[in-house]
Write a protein that holds these residues in place. Structure first.
Motif, short mmCIF file in Angstrom:
data_model
loop_
_atom_site.label_atom_id
_atom_site.label_comp_id
_atom_site.label_asym_id
_atom_site.label_seq_id
_atom_site.Cartn_x
_atom_site.Cartn_y
_atom_site.Cartn_z
N PRO A 310 90.34 -3.43 -8.18
CA PRO A 310 90.56 -2.25 -9.02
C PRO A 310 89.28 -1.46 -9.33
N ARG A 311 88.14 -2.09 -9.11
CA ARG A 311 86.84 -1.44 -9.32
C ARG A 311 85.82 -2.15 -8.42
N ASP A 312 84.63 -1.59 -8.36
CA ASP A 312 83.57 -2.23 -7.58
C ASP A 312 83.08 -3.49 -8.31
N TYR A 313 83.09 -4.62 -7.61
CA TYR A 313 82.58 -5.89 -8.16
C TYR A 313 81.14 -6.06 -7.66
N ASP A 314 80.16 -6.02 -8.58
CA ASP A 314 78.76 -6.11 -8.16
C ASP A 314 78.10 -7.42 -8.58
N LYS A 315 78.84 -8.30 -9.27
CA LYS A 315 78.30 -9.60 -9.65
C LYS A 315 78.84 -10.67 -8.71
N GLN A 316 77.93 -11.48 -8.15
CA GLN A 316 78.36 -12.50 -7.20
C GLN A 316 79.35 -13.47 -7.81
N ALA A 317 79.17 -13.81 -9.07
CA ALA A 317 80.09 -14.75 -9.73
C ALA A 317 81.50 -14.18 -9.79
N VAL A 348 84.89 -9.36 3.70
CA VAL A 348 84.43 -8.77 2.44
C VAL A 348 83.93 -7.36 2.73
N GLY A 349 84.64 -6.37 2.21
CA GLY A 349 84.26 -4.98 2.43
C GLY A 349 83.53 -4.41 1.22
N TYR A 350 82.44 -3.74 1.49
CA TYR A 350 81.62 -3.18 0.41
C TYR A 350 82.20 -1.87 -0.12
N SER A 351 81.73 -1.47 -1.28
CA SER A 351 82.07 -0.18 -1.87
C SER A 351 81.63 0.93 -0.93
N LYS A 352 82.32 2.05 -0.97
CA LYS A 352 81.96 3.17 -0.09
C LYS A 352 80.57 3.71 -0.40
N PHE A 353 80.04 3.38 -1.58
CA PHE A 353 78.71 3.87 -1.96
C PHE A 353 77.60 2.97 -1.41
N GLU A 354 77.94 1.81 -0.89
CA GLU A 354 76.92 0.85 -0.45
C GLU A 354 76.37 1.15 0.94
N MET A 355 77.17 1.77 1.79
CA MET A 355 76.74 2.08 3.16
C MET A 355 76.32 0.80 3.90
N GLY A 389 75.10 -6.28 -3.37
CA GLY A 389 75.93 -5.11 -3.15
C GLY A 389 77.29 -5.21 -3.80
N ALA A 390 77.84 -4.04 -4.14
CA ALA A 390 79.16 -3.97 -4.77
C ALA A 390 80.26 -4.10 -3.73
N VAL A 391 81.28 -4.90 -4.06
CA VAL A 391 82.37 -5.21 -3.13
C VAL A 391 83.67 -4.58 -3.63
#
Length: 471
Positions: A310-317, A348-355, A389-391
């Motif tokens: 539902p949002r970008d997850y940027d914490k590994q935990a 695992v796909g990254y956020s579109k902002f991560e490139m 990176g954000a996922v």
């Protein structure tokens, strides 16, 4: 007439019914709106910028040029302010004249954006299935998807239209028209019908290539129409079973039309494309051996689960928490199938902002369906590849199955511990099967990043009651 004597081919009287923009039509009818004249889209997670368009009405598609399974940020207007989105227009090469901007904003203001309600769509689907059963036995009905279905009316035609002076083709059209009428009267939904007095394939081709363009939304393609209609399909990708990749492979063989495919050497097709090439050859000639009464059941090649967060997850935990939950959910499905897997895969796909390129990894393992073991393998794969990176997208899958009775034990394994763990796992599965998945949950499912409780309330990956979007 090509290679085939169609007088020797089996014939059935098939109707293939497709609900027009089903999800969107249901939402329009529920609101007292006309399904064909209202601009409406069903959007999952419309409260953020990554909303997914699951379905849209014909008018929405016509005005905004957007098909299903696109994103809210691709629309030429902001879904919250309903103002023209110039950045999207520039990226997509749309005009930015004052007239076009005004046109888009006027339609945007009256466009209805609603969240999905899968339980409602299933309820309407059941109503439609009951209508089908008024014309054929359950054995003669094959649901193709939630909004499509084949009906074999071979044994019903003369019962509903006993007049012997009327041809089977006209009888099939008359009954199909009744089915359309009954669906509309019961649900308010318009339907399109492909018919064939030959086989299911030709009924499907009739629907996709002609029925959607006719005034009564019906069309009949039978063996007699193969040369004039099937071979005349303008784009190869409009033919069932041919996508863009297959089209390129056929083009390399010098095949650019369905007619050329139908008259090509089947031995070469088999050599270059395998069994699929032979199937396409027969299909291009209107030959289809599928049976509504005996649908093909594919072998179980893999089990998996995927989700868009539902949002970008940027914490590994947080990412690992979701991976743990998905590993467990797929493990439960594996045990229900009475299988163990020998391959574990993750995406695992990254956020579109991560490139960044997505993470794709898999590993061979000893046969198991143990949740703890599978979870450890999933996390091991992730930790080896992930740095930062954000996922936004995650998928877990298991493959290469063996029977669950197979057990590999080494001299160093604690047999008593393994058996105790399996008994506990079986007890948990039994409770969940009887009382629901959320009856037993780990404490970390209460964390904000957890998705297990939310996803347990979904149907088909979407909200059951429509609580996740714009009100």
């Amino acid at each position: 007439m090509g290679y085939f004597d169609y007088s020797r081919e089996p014939r059935s009287d098939i109707t293939f019914v497709d609900m027009k923009s089903f999800y969107a039509s249901v939402e329009c009818v529920e609101r007292g709106l006309h399904p064909l004249k209202t601009s409406l889209c069903v959007m999952s997670r419309a409260d953020n910028s990554n909303g997914l368009i699951l379905a849209s009405s014909p008018m929405f598609k016509k005005v905004f040029g957007k098909n299903n399974v696109s994103r809210s940020y691709d629309l030429p207007f902001d879904i919250h302010t309903r103002k023209f989105n110039y950045s999207v227009a520039w990226k997509q090469g749309l005009p930015t004249t004052s007239e076009f901007v005004q046109y888009i904003e006027e339609w945007a203001r009256i466009t209805v954006i609603v969240p999905p309600r899968m339980d409602l769509y299933i309820e309407k689907n059941m109503d439609i299935q009951h209508i089908f059963q008024n014309y054929a036995s359950v054995e003669d009905i094959l649901p193709y998807s939630i909004d499509e279905g084949f009906i074999d009316l071979t044994s019903s035609l003369n019962y509903f239209v006993p007049d012997k002076t009327i041809s089977r083709k006209d009888k099939l059209d008359m009954i199909s028209a009744r089915i359309q009428r009954d669906i509309y009267r019961k649900t308010g939904i318009y339907s399109t019908v492909g018919m064939s007095n030959s086989n299911p394939l030709l009924a499907k081709l009739a629907l996709d290539n002609e029925a959607k363009k006719t005034s009564n939304m019906r069309a009949n393609w039978s063996y007699e129409d193969v040369e004039s209609k099937v071979w005349a399909i303008p784009q190869m990708t409009d033919f069932w079973g041919i996508g863009s990749r297959m089209e390129k492979r056929l083009n390399k063989l010098g095949i650019t039309t369905i007619k050329e495919l139908a008259n090509f050497n089947p031995d070469i097709l088999k050599k270059e494309l395998g069994v699929v090439g032979v199937d396409l050859f027969f299909h291009a000639n209107g030959i289809d051996e599928s049976n509504v009464h005996k649908p093909y059941k594919p072998k179980l090649h893999g089990l998996g689960n995927s989700q868009v967060l539902p949002r970008d997850y940027d914490k590994q935990a947080d990412i690992e928490l979701v991976l743990r939950e998905m590993a467990e959910q797929v493990a439960i499905r594996l045990r229900r199938a009475h299988k163990k897997c020998c391959t574990v895969s993750i995406f695992v796909g990254y956020s579109k902002f991560e490139m960044k390129r997505p993470i794709q990894a898999q590993m061979k393992i000893e046969p198991t369906n143990n949740t703890r073991v599978l979870t450890d393998h999933v996390l091991s794969l992730f930790r080896k590849k992930y740095e930062s990176g954000a996922v936004r997208n995650i998928a877990v899958s298991y493959a290469n199955f063996v029977d669950e009775s197979i057990q590999l034990i080494s001299l160093f394994d604690d047999i008593e511990h393994i058996e105790k763990e399996e008994r506990l796992q079986t007890a948990i599965d039994t409770i969940r099967n009887q009382f629901g998945f959320t009856m037993i949950q780990k404490a970390n499912s209460l964390q904000e990043a957890s998705r297990s409780i939310v996803r347990s309330k979904l149907i088909g990956g979407h909200s059951a009651g429509g609580l996740d979007g714009l009100k």
